[in-house]
Design a protein around this motif. Structure first.
Motif, PDB file in Angstrom:
ATOM      1  N   ARG A 121       4.418   9.234   9.790  1.00 49.41           N
ATOM      2  CA  ARG A 121       3.096   8.890   9.305  1.00 49.41           C
ATOM      3  C   ARG A 121       2.174   8.462  10.428  1.00 49.41           C
ATOM      4  O   ARG A 121       0.981   8.303  10.227  1.00 49.41           O
ATOM      5  CB  ARG A 121       3.208   7.759   8.267  1.00 49.41           C
ATOM      6  CG  ARG A 121       3.707   8.247   6.926  1.00 49.41           C
ATOM      7  CD  ARG A 121       3.785   7.112   5.919  1.00 49.41           C
ATOM      8  NE  ARG A 121       5.006   6.315   6.075  1.00 49.41           N
ATOM      9  CZ  ARG A 121       5.010   4.981   6.108  1.00 49.41           C
ATOM     10  NH1 ARG A 121       3.887   4.326   6.014  1.00 49.41           N
ATOM     11  NH2 ARG A 121       6.157   4.332   6.250  1.00 49.41           N
ATOM     12  N   GLY A 156       0.807  -1.228   0.000  1.00 48.82           N
ATOM     13  CA  GLY A 156       0.000   0.000   0.000  1.00 48.82           C
ATOM     14  C   GLY A 156       0.832   1.266   0.000  1.00 48.82           C
ATOM     15  O   GLY A 156       0.313   2.350  -0.261  1.00 48.82           O
ATOM     16  N   ASP A 157       2.104   1.148   0.306  1.00 50.93           N
ATOM     17  CA  ASP A 157       2.942   2.339   0.345  1.00 50.93           C
ATOM     18  C   ASP A 157       3.740   2.516  -0.932  1.00 50.93           C
ATOM     19  O   ASP A 157       3.783   3.585  -1.509  1.00 50.93           O
ATOM     20  CB  ASP A 157       3.926   2.245   1.519  1.00 50.93           C
ATOM     21  CG  ASP A 157       3.215   2.465   2.834  1.00 50.93           C
ATOM     22  OD1 ASP A 157       2.249   3.244   2.838  1.00 50.93           O
ATOM     23  OD2 ASP A 157       3.609   1.840   3.825  1.00 50.93           O
ATOM     24  N   THR A 182      -2.721   9.802  11.777  1.00 54.13           N
ATOM     25  CA  THR A 182      -2.791   8.412  12.196  1.00 54.13           C
ATOM     26  C   THR A 182      -2.217   8.333  13.595  1.00 54.13           C
ATOM     27  O   THR A 182      -1.045   8.663  13.800  1.00 54.13           O
ATOM     28  CB  THR A 182      -1.974   7.521  11.254  1.00 54.13           C
ATOM     29  OG1 THR A 182      -2.476   7.676   9.938  1.00 54.13           O
ATOM     30  CG2 THR A 182      -2.062   6.067  11.687  1.00 54.13           C
ATOM     31  N   PHE A 194      -7.640   7.771  -4.898  1.00 54.17           N
ATOM     32  CA  PHE A 194      -8.129   7.354  -3.588  1.00 54.17           C
ATOM     33  C   PHE A 194      -7.046   6.655  -2.798  1.00 54.17           C
ATOM     34  O   PHE A 194      -5.970   6.366  -3.324  1.00 54.17           O
ATOM     35  CB  PHE A 194      -9.422   6.538  -3.663  1.00 54.17           C
ATOM     36  CG  PHE A 194      -9.437   5.430  -4.658  1.00 54.17           C
ATOM     37  CD1 PHE A 194      -9.087   4.152  -4.272  1.00 54.17           C
ATOM     38  CD2 PHE A 194      -9.812   5.655  -5.989  1.00 54.17           C
ATOM     39  CE1 PHE A 194      -9.126   3.123  -5.175  1.00 54.17           C
ATOM     40  CE2 PHE A 194      -9.837   4.616  -6.898  1.00 54.17           C
ATOM     41  CZ  PHE A 194      -9.491   3.354  -6.495  1.00 54.17           C
ATOM     42  N   GLU A 195      -7.371   6.430  -1.547  1.00 60.36           N
ATOM     43  CA  GLU A 195      -6.338   5.959  -0.654  1.00 60.36           C
ATOM     44  C   GLU A 195      -5.953   4.528  -0.985  1.00 60.36           C
ATOM     45  O   GLU A 195      -6.802   3.715  -1.329  1.00 60.36           O
ATOM     46  CB  GLU A 195      -6.850   6.042   0.782  1.00 60.36           C
ATOM     47  CG  GLU A 195      -5.728   6.129   1.778  1.00 60.36           C
ATOM     48  CD  GLU A 195      -6.280   6.264   3.187  1.00 60.36           C
ATOM     49  OE1 GLU A 195      -5.542   6.020   4.130  1.00 60.36           O
ATOM     50  OE2 GLU A 195      -7.488   6.593   3.323  1.00 60.36           O
ATOM     51  N   ALA A 196      -4.678   4.232  -0.866  1.00 65.51           N
ATOM     52  CA  ALA A 196      -4.193   2.914  -1.238  1.00 65.51           C
ATOM     53  C   ALA A 196      -4.724   1.859  -0.280  1.00 65.51           C
ATOM     54  O   ALA A 196      -4.641   2.037   0.930  1.00 65.51           O
ATOM     55  CB  ALA A 196      -2.679   2.904  -1.226  1.00 65.51           C
ATOM     56  N   ALA A 214      -3.985   3.226  -7.119  1.00 66.93           N
ATOM     57  CA  ALA A 214      -4.939   3.929  -6.263  1.00 66.93           C
ATOM     58  C   ALA A 214      -4.654   5.423  -6.263  1.00 66.93           C
ATOM     59  O   ALA A 214      -5.561   6.240  -6.437  1.00 66.93           O
ATOM     60  CB  ALA A 214      -4.879   3.377  -4.850  1.00 66.93           C
ATOM     61  N   HIS A 215      -3.384   5.780  -6.118  1.00 64.32           N
ATOM     62  CA  HIS A 215      -3.043   7.204  -6.103  1.00 64.32           C
ATOM     63  C   HIS A 215      -3.395   7.862  -7.418  1.00 64.32           C
ATOM     64  O   HIS A 215      -3.878   8.980  -7.472  1.00 64.32           O
ATOM     65  CB  HIS A 215      -1.552   7.388  -5.804  1.00 64.32           C
ATOM     66  CG  HIS A 215      -1.198   7.009  -4.402  1.00 64.32           C
ATOM     67  ND1 HIS A 215       0.029   6.494  -4.043  1.00 64.32           N
ATOM     68  CD2 HIS A 215      -1.933   7.041  -3.267  1.00 64.32           C
ATOM     69  CE1 HIS A 215       0.033   6.230  -2.746  1.00 64.32           C
ATOM     70  NE2 HIS A 215      -1.165   6.548  -2.252  1.00 64.32           N
ATOM     71  N   ALA A 223      -0.704   0.641  -4.818  1.00 67.92           N
ATOM     72  CA  ALA A 223      -0.690   2.013  -4.323  1.00 67.92           C
ATOM     73  C   ALA A 223      -0.640   2.985  -5.492  1.00 67.92           C
ATOM     74  O   ALA A 223      -1.378   3.981  -5.537  1.00 67.92           O
ATOM     75  CB  ALA A 223       0.517   2.219  -3.425  1.00 67.92           C
ATOM     76  N   GLN A 255      -2.201   2.593  11.625  1.00 67.34           N
ATOM     77  CA  GLN A 255      -2.015   3.005  10.226  1.00 67.34           C
ATOM     78  C   GLN A 255      -2.693   1.995   9.308  1.00 67.34           C
ATOM     79  O   GLN A 255      -2.975   0.859   9.686  1.00 67.34           O
ATOM     80  CB  GLN A 255      -0.517   3.135   9.882  1.00 67.34           C
ATOM     81  CG  GLN A 255       0.199   1.866   9.473  1.00 67.34           C
ATOM     82  CD  GLN A 255       0.689   1.038  10.637  1.00 67.34           C
ATOM     83  OE1 GLN A 255       0.175   1.133  11.762  1.00 67.34           O
ATOM     84  NE2 GLN A 255       1.671   0.191  10.377  1.00 67.34           N
ATOM     85  N   ASN A 256      -2.908   2.424   8.103  1.00 68.95           N
ATOM     86  CA  ASN A 256      -3.508   1.564   7.098  1.00 68.95           C
ATOM     87  C   ASN A 256      -2.675   0.317   6.908  1.00 68.95           C
ATOM     88  O   ASN A 256      -1.459   0.401   6.817  1.00 68.95           O
ATOM     89  CB  ASN A 256      -3.543   2.302   5.757  1.00 68.95           C
ATOM     90  CG  ASN A 256      -4.948   2.656   5.387  1.00 68.95           C
ATOM     91  OD1 ASN A 256      -5.904   2.000   5.820  1.00 68.95           O
ATOM     92  ND2 ASN A 256      -5.086   3.706   4.600  1.00 68.95           N
TER      93      ASN A 256
END
Ligand SMILES: Nc1ncnc2c1ncn2[C@@H]1O[C@H](COP(=O)(O)OP(=O)(O)OP(=O)(O)O)[C@@H](O)[C@H]1O
Ligand SMILES: Nc1ncnc2c1ncn2[C@@H]1O[C@H](COP(=O)(O)OP(=O)(O)OP(=O)(O)O)[C@@H](O)[C@H]1O
Ligand SMILES: [Mg+2]
Ligand SMILES: [Mg+2]
Lengths: 315, 293, 403, 356, 356
Positions: C242, A155-156, C161, A169-171, A164-165, A161, C223-224
């Motif tokens: 973060r 996701g990072d 977060t 929208f958020e990953a 999504a970016h 990711a 965090q996510n």
């Protein structure tokens, strides 16, 4: 689903025993066969017995002990390990996951492979190239494939990711979410193995007498009719073989899960083998782990034999 | 003369005969194929490219070309000892595995294919059980056995179990192939004065190159990619094959994806190169006999 | 001359720390000709998986890292270890006298000391001052769990977060359950549970602790993707700014930097620390510490120089050096004055003033029960298990191991 | 039923042309055999007519319509393959009815047509078997049954008998002939066995290396082969071919062999004195004592076959086969004498191979 | 070279006996053909002689010594297999020399013997090729070469020509015959093709279902078949067999067919009036207008083969094949008349099938 499962092709042959062919072997040479047997059989027999059959038997023995692997097993617990395994919710989840993998293999992967196989056996430029590309994931090690997809799903930093970016929208963290992790893994399973099944189908398609398909042309079959009424029935044994691989392979799935999720999050993606590793090997619960091994063995053998009995009778 | 390995007819390789496909069909085919190919290729290419990026570049731009090519990511790994050590270990283990598998399996399969002896059926089925379950099911007892044999953390400790678990399949493949050799060859060799050993050495082996290649490739690929056996049976990092090494590397540089990606790329690169060079044999090997039986 | 080779197996991954160690080892080699020290790294997970099998092989290292607790006890029972009691007490306890008694006690079973103490640790909250300021949270006011959850809410409201968590590795989340259980049950409660009194770990305080944890989980403070995140990921999230809080070891200022994307992490000035808050109406106090006590275990066939080396390793001078350069909390008496790092100093003080030191539960309760504790902690936070079920499972596992 | 016409049809695989412009017209109801050595393009030609192979140039016309771009189904042809190409997973009845099923015929109609064809081919007791359970001859009959069920405009056969053993081949040959006499469908039959072609076909087309060598009735080809190739191809045992030069004047030309033997040839052959030629002598025309030139040599081989005996004897240093009566006392090593009438001697230009 | 004798040889697979006591003696240098339909036990018998199959009962005697328990190599026999069974990985020369190599002959000796055989079989230019690079006929010759190199006592052939196409088969047949004439080794040749047997062998043994039906020279079998089976088996096209009863008195017996036609038979046949018989008429003896009984019927099929035409006509409700000259104007549907002399009419007892 490691390469070793290929062998299962021979499964149908296993029960075949001695055919008429061998009957022809002359008996007057009986004398000369013993030296060969005595020299040729023992190496394989010994290695196989010592490193495959005996450990399997020992697993059955250990599974009745509570043992942490230090010293010798002494604490006999009867069926307790089995009860614990079967009561363990993570194990149940692992069973469900294995079922899911089988289901996806059958419902998605095999049709996909078949579809692609029919496409890359047509007379188009680059067909061979596409075959190679599709087969490529299969030759990569499971560990490497798992690692690559761990990156893709990250996701990072990963591709997920990125996508999504891009759409703003958020990953999502697919592998970190109990609800999505298993589906993410299923996608990797399909990605990794469809090429193998495709190759099986290509081999199967090539074994079909071309003139039978031409006969269908002459008989006036459209492309789809030809596929459904002639090609598919003639691929029967290949399909059954492919299904067999998919089933046995999914039961063996381990290497790829480890780098992806290691069975997590909260056991959502355990398979039987990762469960064995996580709950038996790393916790040094030899008895418990052996019980899992024995259960896996029983499942494999039951599936293999009943499948063989039901579907592969005619092959 | 029976043709031993008549290649199957393959429409894709003979681009000429038959009726041509319509433009519509072709377009449909290419669109579908390219989409699927992209799904296969994109993760691989981004992995390779990711190895050239900095971490922040990777974060902002996982797909595209690196904004600045970080050759040192790869360079450092290539020049590191661990990379070559792991590759060497993998190679050594695989080579030993292949050699032993071929030798033992071919000899046993010869007995099953050509000699009638009491119990041969049972014995064959005995080996067949080896196909049923993965090493994982008996990994713990296996570990203890290897330990008792004093082979823990040695190359042999990994090689022997790999050979043992590969025997079932290899024997079957060999046996089916051997039985496919024309019976008359056997007769002819007998008339010419061969015994079983002579037949094995002078006729069976020289004729079995395709199946030797097949079994060899299968066991090589299996060994080269294997993870769980070395994981349990090896301790010293200096003996780690690459799948283990890659996991250790990931453990060490867990958040430095750019380095991890470079390492992954470098470790799978040999596989990919070899695959493309030897694809004909590999594919034939891995799908060998799959449809015939 | 025949060389003695000491193989030294560790899980430490920070290069600077290893450099310090190597320096110490080289010094020892210089002082003791004929002794060679081989350092072997094993990744944390692999290490835990391997040690049992390694121990029984000829490849066993001379000395290896231990977290004490049930794991050490099980290892000791195999007879594969050499206890260090004799060495400690030789020369009238010359070695033992230089070391904090608490550290030695933690590594003692059945009146034998099974490992040479090396360092202690304490887990506490570390926070990002800048982010706290942004959200208008004052760390010094967090005295109770209620204060803490309020702070979390505030941070969340400010679009920050709140917490970095490593649910993929599981054990980082067991810190929460452990601390909550310590606060709720108190020292006596733990002793009783371990002794199997009452419902043991399924008794009311442990369920209650789980409920607090479940509440926290419901706030979605992490965090996510925290459930898939490794500990390094969590540190990175904190180090990158973060996430505002991390419940972590005393060496956090260093590790967050190493793991951060930039490699620099948060400047030390920007990091604050506060102890795990107390729970209203519960016996646990803020000075009850949760943290590791690590040592080095010696195996049966290790060369005799191993004890010598470990004595050297835990000698006050070396411990000072470690405290200074490797940023550990030393076990040698009086060595903590070498701790220069301000945050580490606070931790050292916390240890100096502690009322109770609880070792990590996943070590203390043995590998199996410990793994269940880890599993259950994650399960509670993510809402997979009710606190009562979770407590029961821990108790089930515990009673199986300790009939 | 329909007529079939090929108009200068060509086929190239890539840059390799394998059919070099074949034109042919087949009347409604005719039975045509395409013969030629292996690889000469027989199958290719047949497959182009069937629509299984693209036509590089020229036209295929069925029933006066150009069908180049039609699919096999639209051409309404039926084909019997060398390997029979039966569907292994279908019963005999299903195999035979597959075409009708595809075209959506109702079940009873299919059953009726299949039964009719099965009765005609004596397949009734086999209708429920799978192809694997049939003998070679039975499979062959099913393949034919599949073709007739649909009542096609044209039958195409690609060496349908070559997988059968000799006895069965003779039997099936008669069955095909009989069938054609019954249904009368235009048929094109590919074979490399000239006996099959001669006994079956109304007309024979001899192909060689993608070119038509000659076309005509069996007896035309036998008696008046247009060139050496056809002469050697038609007839069994094959015609003896010897080198010679034309000698003898005007009304009494003769071919002189290398050893000086002169063989009289018919006066109407267009030969010039001194011309280099090849002389063709059919074994069945070389019999002892019937007049004509006497040819003699040492007997090299005697092969009795019952009613007839094949004698191989040496003529001008070459082995020559003659067929004599089974009663003839041929003996290895003995002198053998045969006669041949001038009008039975074939002569060909040695360069071009064209019959003179 | 050696003589071969079979003394009441039997073979059983488990409880199934497939050879029921065959006795046979073959003289030194003779060429014997074993013929019979598929599955009659020809190969089994040959393999017992070779030592590839155990002998259940009886003795195989080679050169006056019982060899039942010897290996093939000890019997000093050579065998040519239907599939040739060449070693695909060896060159032609290696294939031919393999036997000598195994017996430890020195390299120069091997090379010399191989060269000699290769020269005899015209294989010199092929010595370095692998079998896959050879044509069918060439492979066949290599298989023979492998057999002669070792100079065996007996040659065994198991349908060595059945994988070749018709043309090549005829050619190789001659080569085998020629070879035997050259080397003179005792040979036993299995085939199911009676033409092959007749043209090649000094003597023919007809096997049927594991029993010997008749043994004799080709012409003996052709002219005086001992029973219906041999009569039908020998000769091509096969003899026409019709049911009949003996009629007519003493010196002028005749066979009356179901439709009343009477066929005169030779006076010396041992028939009784009213006896149920089968009448055998060879197609080649049924020619129009040569005297003897006149047989007539409607023409059912005309098959021209060039010099001769096969005419199938209806006789007493059965199709009967006659061979007529190629010039004969046979026509489908027309009336066909053929004559047969009384001495060419074969008669067999209807029950036992024995020739009368
Ligand atoms: N797909 C193809 N690509 C290239 N050349 C081909 C192809 N198919 C056939 N040919 C060539 O075309 C020529 C004619 O082949 P064809 O199959 O028509 O011969 P044939 O007369 O039927 O021979 P046979 O009697 O052996 O069946 C041959 O030289 C063959 O090699
Ligand atoms: N190994 C065996 N077990 C049982 N029966 C056998 C075996 N081998 C051959 N037979 C039977 O023995 C009989 C004779 O077989 P054989 O192969 O000798 O026949 P053949 O005359 O050579 O036939 P073909 O002309 O088809 O080669 C057959 O009925 C066959 O089924
Ligand atoms: Mg063809
Ligand atoms: Mg046979």
């Amino acid at each position: 689903m490691n390469t070793t499962s290929i062998l299962a092709k021979s499964l149908p042959a296993s029960g075949a025993g001695i055919t008429g062919r061998t009957n022809r072997r002359r008996r007057s040479f009986a004398k000369s066969k013993w030296p060969v047997l005595v020299l040729f059989l023992p190496p394989a027999l010994l290695l196989f017995t010592v490193l495959v059959i005996l450990p399997m038997g020992e697993a059955a023995w250990y599974s009745f002990y509570n043992w942490n692997g230090y010293g010798l097993p002494t604490q006999w617990v009867g069926w307790r390990n089995y009860q614990l395994v079967l009561r363990n919710s993570a194990f149940i989840q692992a069973l469900i996951n294995n079922g899911l993998i089988i289901l996806v293999s059958l419902a998605l992967q095999i049709p996909l492979a078949l579809w692609l196989a029919t496409m890359v056996t047509t007379r188009i430029r680059g067909a061979l190239f596409f075959r190679l590309i599709f087969f490529l994931p299969y030759v990569l090690a499971d560990v490497a494939a798992g690692m690559i997809w761990r990156f893709v799903y990250d996701g990072d930093f990963g591709l997920a990711a990125g996508i999504a970016h891009f759409f703003g929208f958020e990953a999502p963290f697919l592998l970190a979410d109990r609800d999505t992790a298993m589906y993410a893994i299923l996608a990797v399973v399909v990605w990794k193995y469809f090429g193998f099944h495709m190759m099986l189908f290509i081999a199967g398609l090539q074994a079909i007498d071309k003139s039978v398909l031409e006969a269908a042309d002459i008989d006036g079959a459209s492309g789809w009719q030809k596929f459904r009424l002639v090609t598919l029935p003639l691929l029967g044994s290949t399909v059954r073989l492919s299904v067999f691989f998919a089933v046995v392979g999914s039961l063996h799935l381990f290497d790829m899960i480890m780098p992806l999720t290691g069975g997590g999050p909260s056991n959502a993606t355990q398979t039987i083998v990762t469960f064995l590793y996580n709950f038996g090997v790393t916790r040094m619960q030899i008895g418990f782990g052996s019980a899992v091994g024995v259960i896996l063995f029983v499942i494999c053998v039951t599936l293999a034999f009943s499948y063989k009995r039901i579907f592969m009778r005619h092959d | 003369m029976t043709d031993i390995a008549a290649p199957p007819i393959d429409a894709a390789t003979e681009q000429t005969g038959g009726r041509r496909l319509s433009v519509g069909t072709r377009t449909y085919l290419y669109v579908c194929l390219i989409v699927v190919a992209a799904l296969v290729i994109v993760p691989l290419v981004s992995t390779a490219l990711g190895g050239f990026k900095t971490l922040s570049d990777l974060r902002g731009n996982p797909f595209g070309l690196p904004s600045e090519w970080q050759w040192s990511n790869y360079g450092d790994i290539i020049t590191s000892q661990r990379y070559w050590l792991q590759m060497g270990n993998s190679l050594l283990i695989a080579a030993l595995t292949v050699f032993l598998t071929l030798t033992f399996a071919a000899m046993a399969a010869f007995c099953f294919a050509h000699i009638r002896f009491f119990g041969s059926d049972y014995l064959l089925n005995y080996f067949l059980t080896g196909l049923m379950f993965p090493a994982a099911t008996a990994i713990l007892p296996l570990y203890i056995r290897i330990r008792d044999l004093g082979l823990l953390d040695t190359y042999w400790g990994v090689v022997l179990p790999q050979v043992a678990f590969g025997l079932g399949m290899s024997i079957i493949l060999f046996r089916n192939y051997f039985r496919g050799l024309p019976v008359e060859l056997f007769d002819a060799a007998f008339v010419d004065g061969c015994g079983y050993f002579g037949f094995f050495w002078h006729v069976t082996l020289p004729l079995s190159r395709p199946i030797v290649a097949t079994v060899g490739i299968i066991s090589f690929v299996g060994s080269w990619n294997s993870y769980i056996l070395p994981l349990i049976l090896l301790n010293s990092e200096s003996r780690y094959p690459w799948p283990l090494g890659i996991m250790v590397y990931k453990g060490e540089f867990s958040t430095e994806w750019h380095l991890v990606l470079a390492f992954i790329t470098l470790t799978i690169l040999p596989t990919i190169i070899v695959f493309f060079l030897a694809q004909k044999h590999i594919i034939a090997g891995l799908t060998a006999g799959a449809v015939k039986s | 001359a025949a060389e003695s080779v000491i193989t030294w197996m560790y899980v430490e991954a920070q290069p600077n720390v290893i450099d310090v160690w190597r320096g110490i080892a080289e010094q020892f080699e210089k002082d003791h000709p004929g002794v060679k020290i081989e350092m072997k790294f094993l990744e944390n997970q692999a290490f835990k998986a391997k040690i049992p099998t390694l121990l029984q092989s000829s490849e066993a290292p001379s000395m290896f890292y231990t977290w004490g607790g049930g794991v050490l006890k099980a290892q000791a029972q195999t007879g594969m270890l050499r206890d260090v009691t004799g060495a400690l007490d030789a020369d009238g306890g010359a070695w033992r006298n230089t070391i904090n008694a608490a550290a030695v006690d933690a590594l003692t079973f059945d009146d034998n000391v099974w490992a040479a103490p090396f360092r202690t640790g304490v887990v506490a909250f570390y926070y990002n001052k800048e982010l706290f300021q942004k959200a208008g949270v004052d760390a010094s006011t967090i005295k109770t769990w209620g204060n803490f959850t309020d702070a979390v809410k505030k941070l969340k409201a400010a679009g920050i977060t709140p917490i970095a968590g490593g649910g993929g590795d599981k054990w980082p989340l067991h810190f929460y359950w452990s601390y909550l259980a310590m606060r709720q049950a108190g020292h006596q409660g733990f002793v009783d549970a371990k002794a199997g009194k009452g419902d043991g770990f399924a008794s009311e305080p442990f369920v209650k602790a789980g409920e607090y944890l479940a509440e926290l989980g419901k706030l979605e403070p992490f965090q996510n993707g925290y459930l898939g995140a490794t500990w390094n990921d969590a540190l990175a999230a904190f180090g990158d700014g973060r996430a505002a809080i991390i419940l972590s070891f005393e060496n956090t200022p260093g590790t967050q930097a190493v793991n951060s994307t930039s490699g620099k992490g948060l400047p030390v000035e920007n990091i604050g620390r506060f102890p795990f808050p107390a729970l209203d109406g519960a016996p646990g106090v803020v000075t009850d510490n949760f943290g590791g006590i690590n040592g080095w275990t010696i195996t049966k066939n290790a060369p005799p120089e191993t004890e010598e080396f470990l004595k050297y390793f835990s000698s006050p001078d070396v411990q000072r050096k470690l405290a200074r350069d490797a940023k550990i909390l030393p076990v040698a008496k009086g060595a903590s004055d070498a701790v220069s790092d301000p945050l580490l100093k606070v931790a050292a003080e916390a240890i100096a003033n502690e009322t109770w030191h609880q070792n990590f539960l996943d070590q203390d309760l043995g590998p199996n029960v410990g793994a269940v504790v880890n599993d259950m902690s994650v399960a509670i936070v993510s809402g997979q298990q009710s606190p009562a079920d979770a407590a029961q499972q821990i108790q089930d596992a515990f009673s199986l191991e300790n009939p | 039923m329909a007529s079939v016409e090929l108009r200068n049809v060509r086929k190239a695989y890539g840059s390799l042309e394998v059919i070099h412009g074949v034109s042919l017209s087949i009347e409604d109801g005719q039975f045509i055999a395409l013969v030629g050595p292996s690889g000469c393009g027989k199958s290719t030609l047949l497959r182009m007519i069937a629509g299984l192979e693209e036509i590089t140039a020229g036209d295929v016309v069925i029933d006066h319509a150009v069908v180049n771009d039609l699919t096999p189904r639209e051409r309404n042809i039926a084909m019997v393959f060398q390997s029979y190409a039966l569907y292994p997973h279908m019963t005999v009845a299903e195999n035979m009815g597959f075409n009708l099923r595809l075209s959506g015929a109702p079940k009873p109609v299919i059953a009726e047509r299949v039964n009719e064809a099965a009765r005609m081919l004596d397949l009734m007791p086999l209708l429920d078997r799978k192809p694997a359970q049939l003998s070679g001859g039975q499979r062959q009959r099913v393949a034919m049954g599949r073709a007739i069920v649909r009542n096609p405009a044209v039958f195409l056969f690609d060496e349908p008998l070559s997988n059968l053993d000799a006895k069965l081949r003779v039997q099936m040959r008669s069955e095909i002939k009989t069938l054609h006499q019954k249904v009368g469908t235009t048929s094109i039959y590919v074979t490399h066995d000239q006996i099959e072609a001669m006994t079956l076909a109304d007309r024979i087309v001899v192909l060689n290396q993608g070119r038509m060598e000659q076309e005509g009735t069996p007896m035309e080809l036998y008696k008046k082969p247009a060139n050496l190739f056809v002469a050697a191809f038609i007839g069994s045992p094959a015609m003896n071919i010897l080198d010679g030069t034309v000698d003898g004047e005007g009304g009494e030309p003769a071919a002189r062999l290398s050893d000086g033997t002169a063989i009289r040839i018919a006066a109407d052959r267009k030969v010039k004195r001194g011309q280099a030629i090849k002389v063709g002598l059919r074994p069945e025309h070389l019999s002892p004592g019937v007049g004509g030139t006497v040819l003699a040599g040492q007997t090299l081989l005697v092969e009795p076959t019952g009613a007839q005996t094949h004698v191989v004897f040496d003529l001008a240093g070459q082995p020559v086969v003659a067929i004599v009566d089974g009663e003839y006392p041929a003996r290895y090593g003995a002198r053998f004498e045969a006669n041949i009438p001038a009008e039975q001697v074939h002569v060909f230009d040695r360069e071009s191979g064209v019959a003179l």
